[in-house]
Write a protein that holds these residues in place. Sequence first.
Motif, mmCIF file in Angstrom:
data_model
loop_
_atom_site.group_PDB
_atom_site.id
_atom_site.type_symbol
_atom_site.label_atom_id
_atom_site.label_comp_id
_atom_site.label_asym_id
_atom_site.label_seq_id
_atom_site.Cartn_x
_atom_site.Cartn_y
_atom_site.Cartn_z
ATOM 1 N N ALA A 1 0.816 -1.317 -0.060
ATOM 2 C CA ALA A 1 -0.022 0.070 -0.187
ATOM 3 C C ALA A 1 0.859 1.396 -0.023
ATOM 4 O O ALA A 1 0.415 2.301 -0.409
ATOM 5 N N GLN A 2 2.140 1.324 0.389
ATOM 6 C CA GLN A 2 3.008 2.375 0.651
ATOM 7 C C GLN A 2 3.667 2.933 -0.719
ATOM 8 O O GLN A 2 3.933 3.695 -1.167
ATOM 9 N N VAL A 3 3.719 1.858 -1.713
ATOM 10 C CA VAL A 3 4.319 1.847 -3.223
ATOM 11 C C VAL A 3 3.093 3.008 -3.651
ATOM 12 O O VAL A 3 2.187 2.386 -3.944
ATOM 13 N N ILE B 1 8.962 11.097 -13.410
ATOM 14 C CA ILE B 1 8.458 10.016 -12.806
ATOM 15 C C ILE B 1 8.704 9.783 -11.505
ATOM 16 O O ILE B 1 9.974 9.618 -11.296
ATOM 17 N N THR B 2 7.802 9.833 -10.405
ATOM 18 C CA THR B 2 7.992 9.897 -9.187
ATOM 19 C C THR B 2 7.666 8.442 -8.519
ATOM 20 O O THR B 2 6.631 8.177 -8.838
ATOM 21 N N VAL B 3 8.514 7.896 -7.544
ATOM 22 C CA VAL B 3 8.047 6.665 -6.969
ATOM 23 C C VAL B 3 8.204 6.799 -5.586
ATOM 24 O O VAL B 3 9.220 7.145 -5.052
ATOM 25 N N TYR B 4 6.919 6.579 -4.875
ATOM 26 C CA TYR B 4 7.083 6.675 -3.247
ATOM 27 C C TYR B 4 7.383 5.090 -2.816
ATOM 28 O O TYR B 4 6.339 4.325 -2.987
ATOM 29 N N ALA B 5 8.143 4.698 -2.090
ATOM 30 C CA ALA B 5 8.462 3.491 -1.645
ATOM 31 C C ALA B 5 9.226 3.231 -0.648
ATOM 32 O O ALA B 5 9.812 4.208 -0.139
ATOM 33 N N PRO B 6 8.968 2.144 0.080
ATOM 34 C CA PRO B 6 9.984 1.798 1.466
ATOM 35 C C PRO B 6 11.320 2.157 1.117
ATOM 36 O O PRO B 6 12.002 1.934 0.054
#
Length: 347
Positions: free
Chosen positions: A19-21, A42-47
């Motif tokens: 869910a965090q990605v 392009i932005t990636v939100y990940a652990p």
Amino acid sequence: MRKYIVILVLLVQAVVGYAQVKVTASLDTTQILIGGRSHYSITVYAPKGARISFPDYKEKKEIVPNVEVLNEQTDTFDTAEGNSVRRVYTITAWKDMRYTFPAQKVSVNGKTKMTGSVVLDVRSIPVDTVNNAMMPPDDIQKVPFTWSEWVSVILPLLLALVLIGVSFYLYKRQGCKKKGWKGKKAHVLSFYEQAKQELSEIAKNKTSYSEQKLYYTDVTNVLRKYISQRFGINALEQTSYEILERLKDVCKSSEVDDLREVFNTVDLVKFAKYSTNANDMDFYLDSIVRFIDCTKKEEPAEVVVEPTEDVIESGLRRRLRFTIGLLIVVSILLLLYAVSEAYVLLV
């Protein structure tokens, strides 16, 4: 029971991590002119520690047809939930139209995530055809001739011609001078005349001698030199006795006896500190003069002195040749400069 609890915890962590990605795509400007630039991000939100793979456009330079990728750059930011990784593509386009960038595939920990699509409008530069009417091409204009433009050609050319003329004049003058040189007749003193002249000088300066030894040494040196030149006897390196023995074969006995008395007196003065008076000094000098007069040999009074390179201003000739060579080199350089300037004006 414990086994089920562990499985439940792992499932919850997996769901939370998934869910965090989050993956997004955006443009910093959605409208550009032809040839302008925009930045596609392009932005990636990940652990933290997640393995992320972005689309690579290093080999394929176009995201969509007619949209070129100029370069790309990656930035990483820390957030409260994990990391924010952004890949920025600098793009441009050369055709005015609307471009739709499709969703891009991004790999996060081996799983594929899709971005949203974005739209880029590329517009051409507007041209006011009403107020700015097309004008016909201008006719070929003739450039007026002006002498000022040719000064840089004419002056070096004239100076080069002057230097060439000076070089030719110096060369001809040098040749004529060398060709027209004639040998000069010069009087050369004979052995007899040299000896008489030197003895005359000694007689005039007799009172200037501080010691009789010096006087008699000069007198006998003149005599020895005359004997060496007149009879071919090495009198300068022989003793008085040896000279007298050699003269017996070529001179009269009376002449040898007169010289014997002179040599004996001179040896006494030089080696035994014997002293004579002024009359004796004149007497012995006159004896040597009489011997020279009796044994003199007639020789030509004049000879022709032939020209040699050392005598006829050799140093001046070398400097003249160097000057002529230098003038020719400068003339060639000036001619080359004038030709280059003329080529610039004509082409």
